[in-house]
Design a protein around this motif. Structure first.
Motif, PDB file in Angstrom:
ATOM      1  N   ALA A 101       0.811  -1.441  -0.028  1.00 35.10           N
ATOM      2  CA  ALA A 101       0.047   0.009  -0.039  1.00 35.10           C
ATOM      3  C   ALA A 101       0.934   1.145  -0.062  1.00 35.10           C
ATOM      4  N   SER A 102       2.218   1.069   0.646  1.00 31.37           N
ATOM      5  CA  SER A 102       2.801   2.477   0.696  1.00 31.37           C
ATOM      6  C   SER A 102       3.378   2.893  -0.594  1.00 31.37           C
ATOM      7  N   GLN A 103       3.217   2.124  -1.619  1.00 27.65           N
ATOM      8  CA  GLN A 103       3.686   2.589  -3.005  1.00 27.65           C
ATOM      9  C   GLN A 103       2.655   3.165  -3.751  1.00 27.65           C
ATOM     10  N   SER A 104       1.496   3.149  -3.547  1.00 35.99           N
ATOM     11  CA  SER A 104       0.479   3.988  -4.331  1.00 35.99           C
ATOM     12  C   SER A 104      -0.362   4.663  -3.741  1.00 35.99           C
ATOM     13  N   HIS A 105      -1.536   4.122  -3.513  1.00 41.10           N
ATOM     14  CA  HIS A 105      -2.394   4.786  -2.978  1.00 41.10           C
ATOM     15  C   HIS A 105      -2.719   4.738  -1.192  1.00 41.10           C
ATOM     16  N   GLN A 114     -17.175  17.248   6.148  1.00 46.38           N
ATOM     17  CA  GLN A 114     -16.105  16.552   5.045  1.00 46.38           C
ATOM     18  C   GLN A 114     -16.353  15.373   4.323  1.00 46.38           C
ATOM     19  N   SER A 115     -17.305  14.511   5.010  1.00 45.56           N
ATOM     20  CA  SER A 115     -17.348  13.218   4.422  1.00 45.56           C
ATOM     21  C   SER A 115     -18.505  13.055   3.247  1.00 45.56           C
ATOM     22  N   GLY A 157      -8.897   3.684  -6.029  1.00 47.86           N
ATOM     23  CA  GLY A 157      -9.408   4.021  -7.067  1.00 47.86           C
ATOM     24  C   GLY A 157     -10.320   4.790  -6.990  1.00 47.86           C
ATOM     25  N   ALA A 158     -10.464   5.363  -5.813  1.00 44.93           N
ATOM     26  CA  ALA A 158     -11.444   6.532  -5.400  1.00 44.93           C
ATOM     27  C   ALA A 158     -10.639   7.772  -5.787  1.00 44.93           C
ATOM     28  N   SER A 159     -11.503   8.801  -6.337  1.00 42.02           N
ATOM     29  CA  SER A 159     -10.362  10.111  -6.541  1.00 42.02           C
ATOM     30  C   SER A 159      -9.966  10.729  -5.682  1.00 42.02           C
ATOM     31  N   SER A 160     -10.471  10.644  -4.301  1.00 43.85           N
ATOM     32  CA  SER A 160     -10.208  11.321  -3.147  1.00 43.85           C
ATOM     33  C   SER A 160     -10.508  10.419  -1.952  1.00 43.85           C
ATOM     34  N   PRO A 161      -9.873  10.674  -0.749  1.00 48.20           N
ATOM     35  CA  PRO A 161     -10.356   9.686   0.442  1.00 48.20           C
ATOM     36  C   PRO A 161     -11.794  10.107   0.813  1.00 48.20           C
ATOM     37  N   TYR A 212     -15.361   4.301   0.484  1.00 45.93           N
ATOM     38  CA  TYR A 212     -16.472   3.673   1.335  1.00 45.93           C
ATOM     39  C   TYR A 212     -16.827   3.895   2.595  1.00 45.93           C
ATOM     40  N   PRO A 213     -15.730   3.687   3.455  1.00 47.28           N
ATOM     41  CA  PRO A 213     -15.818   4.185   4.850  1.00 47.28           C
ATOM     42  C   PRO A 213     -16.152   5.536   5.227  1.00 47.28           C
ATOM     43  N   ASN A 214     -15.905   6.458   4.327  1.00 47.46           N
ATOM     44  CA  ASN A 214     -16.232   7.866   4.528  1.00 47.46           C
ATOM     45  C   ASN A 214     -17.637   8.052   4.063  1.00 47.46           C
ATOM     46  N   ARG A 215     -17.974   7.566   2.726  1.00 48.87           N
ATOM     47  CA  ARG A 215     -19.417   7.631   2.580  1.00 48.87           C
ATOM     48  C   ARG A 215     -20.251   7.018   3.398  1.00 48.87           C
TER      49      ARG A 215
END
Length: 330
Positions: free
Chosen positions: A27-31, A45-46, A133-137, A141-144
């Motif tokens: 995970a540390s290498q990408s998103h 914010q969410s 894959g989400a455009s921002s945090p 799905y947890p934030n939504r």
């Protein structure tokens, strides 16, 4: 389980190899810029990511060039807010047409909500929990989900902790189960598992055994409600149809055996494509594996609807298995 049918879009069939490589990358290498376990931001914010006020954003912009950069940043924030609010106006988020099996009861969460006590939810899983894959945090799905639950229960203190780490499956998750799930003392654990096991050709039976052991440990530690989330319906997963079918079936059996809930993500996403005629690229990004903003948003919406429905049933004392002790209103 019913047979797994191939996708209509043959152009997606070349994606799985690259998808698997992406998923298995640490995970540390990408998103993975977000921590392995992070609590969601405040409701505003969410749920409805409003732009910061110009006075807050432009205070340091003193030159025309800086003001131009700031203006572009504000425009991007405004566009993100617009995207969050109208994402379902373009393509509605509908439940499966044929209906789906009830998630099951959530007595612990219901009791806390009725009593006005804080509720802690841990979203435990891999990259599709982390939000690859989400455009921002804010679109993971947890934030939504957090935003939806806070809108429905505005007086409640609800925390949703994102404990998703890309590339993991049951073997790795079991190593952090104690520190990132049990020690948090959650009221609900949403455990997304099985996709990476399918991509790695791991034995579905071994994965199911580990998940069952993890459920036992969570239940013994405090009796948190648990909901399993099975693999996603996407080209990279469907190309391994036999393994995917076994995984979906076994996770459902584990949920039934341990008396926990299950959200049938595979069947829900298949319904999007086969019955609701949504193109694959409408809910999966170009890697053929991970969901896009709409996919995460609809997944979270349907999951949240199920949670709200289950809590409502517990409050009313209906549709509760006899072996589950529930909160009984005064």
């Amino acid at each position: 389980m019913s047979s797994l049918r191939p996708f209509c879009l043959t152009t997606w069939l070349a994606a799985p190899a690259a998808a698997a490589l992406l998923l298995l990358t640490p995970a540390s290498q990408s998103h993975a810029q977000t921590p392995a376990a992070q609590t969601t931001t405040a409701p505003a914010q969410s749920a409805d990511p409003a732009a910061a006020s110009p006075s807050q954003t432009t205070v340091a912009a003193t030159s025309p060039e800086q003001r131009s950069i700031t203006a572009r940043a504000i425009d991007k924030v405004k566009q993100a807010a617009k995207s969050a609010s109208d994402i379902f106006n373009r393509v509605p988020c509908l439940p499966p047409k044929g209906g789906s099996k009830a998630m099951g009861s959530l007595p612990h969460v219901a009791g806390k909500l009725v009593a006005g006590q804080p509720v802690v939810i841990v979203a435990f899983g891999s990259s599709s929990t982390q939000g690859f894959g989400a455009s921002s945090p804010e679109f993971n799905y947890p934030n939504r989900l957090a935003a939806q639950l806070r809108r429905h229960y505005p007086a409640a203190d609800i925390s949703v902790i994102n404990a998703g780490v890309g590339g993991e499956d049951a073997p790795e998750m079991m190593k952090r189960l104690q520190t990132q799930v049990i020690d948090v003392h959650p009221d609900l654990v949403i455990w997304q598992v099985g996709t990476n096991a399918v991509l790695r050709n791991l034995d579905p039976g071994e994965t199911a055994k580990m998940v069952e052991d993890g459920i036992s440990r969570i239940q013994a530690a405090g009796g948190a409600d648990i909901v399993l989330v099975d693999p996603q319906y996407s080209p990279a997963v469907v190309q391994r149809a036999e393994s995917a079918g076994k995984m979906v079936t076994l996770l459902s059996k584990v949920a039934e055996l341990r008396h926990v809930g299950i959200f049938p993500r595979f069947e829900v996403m298949r319904d999007w494509h086969e019955k609701q005629a949504i193109p694959v690229e409408g809910f999966v990004i170009a890697d053929g594996l991970h969901m896009n903003d709409w996919g995460y948003a609809c997944f979270a919406q349907l999951l949240g609807d199920d949670i709200i429905r289950s809590v409502g049933q517990i409050r009313l004392g209906v549709n509760v298995p006899p072996d589950v002790r529930t909160y009984r209103p005064m």
